[in-house]
Design an enzyme around this catalytic site. Structure first.
Site, PDB file in Angstrom:
ATOM      1  N   CYS B  37       0.829  -1.207   0.000  1.00 57.60           N
ATOM      2  CA  CYS B  37       0.000   0.000   0.000  1.00 57.60           C
ATOM      3  C   CYS B  37       0.867   1.261   0.000  1.00 57.60           C
ATOM      4  CB  CYS B  37      -0.932   0.028   1.195  1.00 57.60           C
ATOM      5  SG  CYS B  37      -2.028  -1.389   1.266  1.00 57.60           S
ATOM      6  N   ASP B  39       2.690   2.396   2.526  1.00 57.31           N
ATOM      7  CA  ASP B  39       2.899   2.995   3.848  1.00 57.31           C
ATOM      8  C   ASP B  39       3.034   1.916   4.912  1.00 57.31           C
ATOM      9  OD1 ASP B  39       2.021   5.926   3.317  1.00 57.31           O
ATOM     10  OD2 ASP B  39       0.290   4.777   2.627  1.00 57.31           O
ATOM     11  N   CYS B  63       5.252   8.190   2.180  1.00 58.04           N
ATOM     12  CA  CYS B  63       5.497   9.484   1.571  1.00 58.04           C
ATOM     13  C   CYS B  63       5.825  10.524   2.645  1.00 58.04           C
ATOM     14  CB  CYS B  63       4.283   9.924   0.759  1.00 58.04           C
ATOM     15  SG  CYS B  63       2.835  10.197   1.777  1.00 58.04           S
ATOM     16  N   CYS B 106      -2.745   9.075   5.675  1.00 57.76           N
ATOM     17  CA  CYS B 106      -1.496   9.087   6.449  1.00 57.76           C
ATOM     18  C   CYS B 106      -1.790   9.397   7.916  1.00 57.76           C
ATOM     19  CB  CYS B 106      -0.532  10.153   5.912  1.00 57.76           C
ATOM     20  SG  CYS B 106      -0.028   9.876   4.207  1.00 57.76           S
TER      21      CYS B 106
END
Lengths: 403, 139
Positions: B37, B39, B63, B106
């Site tokens: 994914c 992350d 990211c 996130c």
């Protein structure tokens, strides 16, 4: 601040010689190339025909076989939809492959919704199609094979000469999207059996908004049904007043490529290899995507395992590159091209495309390598995946807690 | 995507990067997300005798927004009790870092990481033989 541009597969800066050639056609030589009644029109027409010759010369084609368009996307659309419509009585089957640019995939999907059958061939781990699979896919109702020459993301070159030969034997038209190879990789449409070829100005240090479609006139004579009607320009295949300054720019850019074909692609490939050598010698787990040798001279695509691509780009923000990471797109899906190669999603998220161009130097490459190595090491120091891999954990066997 | 100064600051100067001893009874470890994914966050907390979080560390694959979200989370939970740490919501992180809609996941991951670390710690302590600490202390 120093800035390095290494995204030449996306677009290229216009060569000053190209711009100089274009400027008079914005100023005093502004005529409409279709105006047959006065000198303004004649000089515009002369410039357009000269450019047609310049583009044709790169392909080993006749000038009359070049159709001006707004760019490679339009060229691909005319080639695919235009052939599908023109030859609909012969058959309604098209063959392409899954790593094509969206400007090929989407017209094919559009045609699927309008009564055509489309076969999307898979690719091997280097991104190449299997010729036997292609041969088996060609049926009696197949009218067109569209397989790109060089891939925009991973640089892999398809065996277009062999594809062309096969298509000739089977009486099927062959289109190739050549916008990543035109002017960088030798192309001879006759030797390679290419019937249609798309190309673009801005990938070869020409202007944006102008491209061309090569359409074979002899053995066989190919005709595409127009998408844009109105005036019958470009042998009735693409109406609209010609973008004379853009066409002059594309012609000049093509001419510059032709004049330096013996040296410039080799120089680009040397820069690309210099970068790969620097990165792969200093970093563990840097994985080359695409084919090691059968690739466009400008393209280097690397996955830096355990580091997410967008975060790496943040760490080298004075260097322009692109990433196959989902985070660079709104879709949250990583690159479909890398996935098609069987590159795992996690490595697709870790990929960076570096693409060199005419104005890059060895100093650019050395600076980039140093910056990338530093950034990757910093990000790995904060990567839980790198830590686990160092501890000997098999990441493929971990049960991840999906949010 | 252009990043704002707060995200850039956390990216360039991440707070509390590192690893705590995962075997310690005082340490809770949360690992959330998945490599495919794009992350993965590992967040660890260390508590004192009064369930105050005295240290927090993270490592993140993801990211810039994911790195910033986890860096901020460690900054916020230090000095809080476990119950106070559970009050941190992803929307607080979104607001503080001015995350765009495409990066909200996130912040969700960072909140999940805090919860996972606390859950791990509590499970570890619940599994401990009754009176073990007292017995150790008596020696």
């Amino acid at each position: 601040m120093r800035r390095v541009y290494l995204d030449n597969n996306a677009t290229t800066p216009v060569d000053p010689q190209v711009l100089d050639a274009m400027l008079p056609y914005f100023r005093e030589k502004f005529g409409n190339a279709a105006s047959r009644s006065h000198a303004f029109g004649w000089e515009a027409e002369e410039a357009v025909e000269n450019a047609r010759q310049q583009v044709a010369a790169v392909l080993g084609a006749e000038a009359k076989e070049i159709i001006w368009t707004s760019g490679a996307s339009e060229s691909n659309n005319i080639a695919i939809k235009g052939v599908a419509e023109k030859y609909a009585e012969k058959g309604r089957h098209i063959i392409t492959q899954i790593t094509e640019h969206k400007a090929v995939i989407d017209p094919c999907k559009y045609l699927e919704q309008h009564g055509c059958r489309v076969t999307f061939l898979p690719v091997d781990k280097y991104g190449r199609i299997d010729l036997q699979q292609l041969a088996a896919a060609i049926k009696d109702d197949t009218v067109l094979v569209s397989i790109m020459h060089g891939n925009n993301e991973i640089g892999t070159l398809q065996p277009v000469g062999e594809i062309g030969k096969l298509c000739k034997q089977r009486g099927v038209l062959f289109h190739t999207d050549g916008c990543q190879t035109f002017g960088k990789v030798p192309i001879d449409v006759n030797e390679m059996g290419i019937d249609l070829l798309s190309l673009s100005g801005h990938k070869i240090h020409g202007p944006k908004g102008v491209g061309a479609l090569y359409v074979r006139r002899k053995r066989p004579r190919v005709i595409c049904e127009a998408i844009i009607h109105g005036g019958g320009h470009e042998r009735n295949m693409r109406s609209g007043t010609l973008n004379v300054p853009g066409i002059v720019g594309l012609g000049t850019a093509a001419e510059l490529c032709r004049l330096h074909m013996d040296t410039e692609p080799a120089r680009l490939a040397a820069l690309r290899d210099r970068l790969w050598t620097a990165l792969s010698s200093q970093l563990d787990n840097a994985i080359l995507n695409g084919h090691a040798t059968d690739r466009t001279p400008s393209n280097l695509n690397v996955s830096f395992a355990y580091v997410e691509g967008e975060s790496l780009m943040m760490g080298i923000n004075d260097i322009a590159v692109s990433s196959g990471s989902a985070c660079t797109s709104a879709s949250l899906e990583p690159s479909y091209v890398l996935k098609a190669l069987g590159v795992g999603d996690e490595l697709a998220h870790s990929s960076i495309r570096f693409s060199v161009g005419r104005f890059n130097t060895e100093a650019d490459i050395d600076y980039t390598a140093e910056r990338v190595v530093t950034a990757v090491r910093k990000l790995r120091a904060m990567s839980p995946l790198y830590e686990m891999a160092q501890e000997g954990v098999d990441l493929t066997k971990v049960e991840w807690a999906h949010p | 995507m252009a990043y704002n100064d707060k995200i850039l600051d956390h990216y360039n100067n991440p707070r509390n990067v590192g690893t705590l001893d995962r075997n310690s009874e005082r340490v809770g470890t949360g690992i959330v997300g998945a490599p495919e994914c794009g992350d993965v966050m590992k967040l660890q907390i260390m508590i004192d005798d009064h369930e105050n979080i005295v240290d927090a560390k993270f490592k993140t694959f993801g990211c810039g927004s994911a790195i910033a979200s986890s860096s901020l989370a460690t900054e916020w939970i230090k000095g809080r009790t476990l119950d106070e740490a559970l009050e941190i919501k992803n929307t607080d992180i979104v607001r503080e870092l001015a995350l765009p809609p495409v990066k909200i996941h996130c912040s969700v991951l960072a909140e999940d990481a805090i919860k996972a670390a606390i859950t791990d710690l509590k499970a570890k302590r619940a599994a401990r033989p009754t009176g073990a600490v007292a017995a150790t202390a008596a020696k």
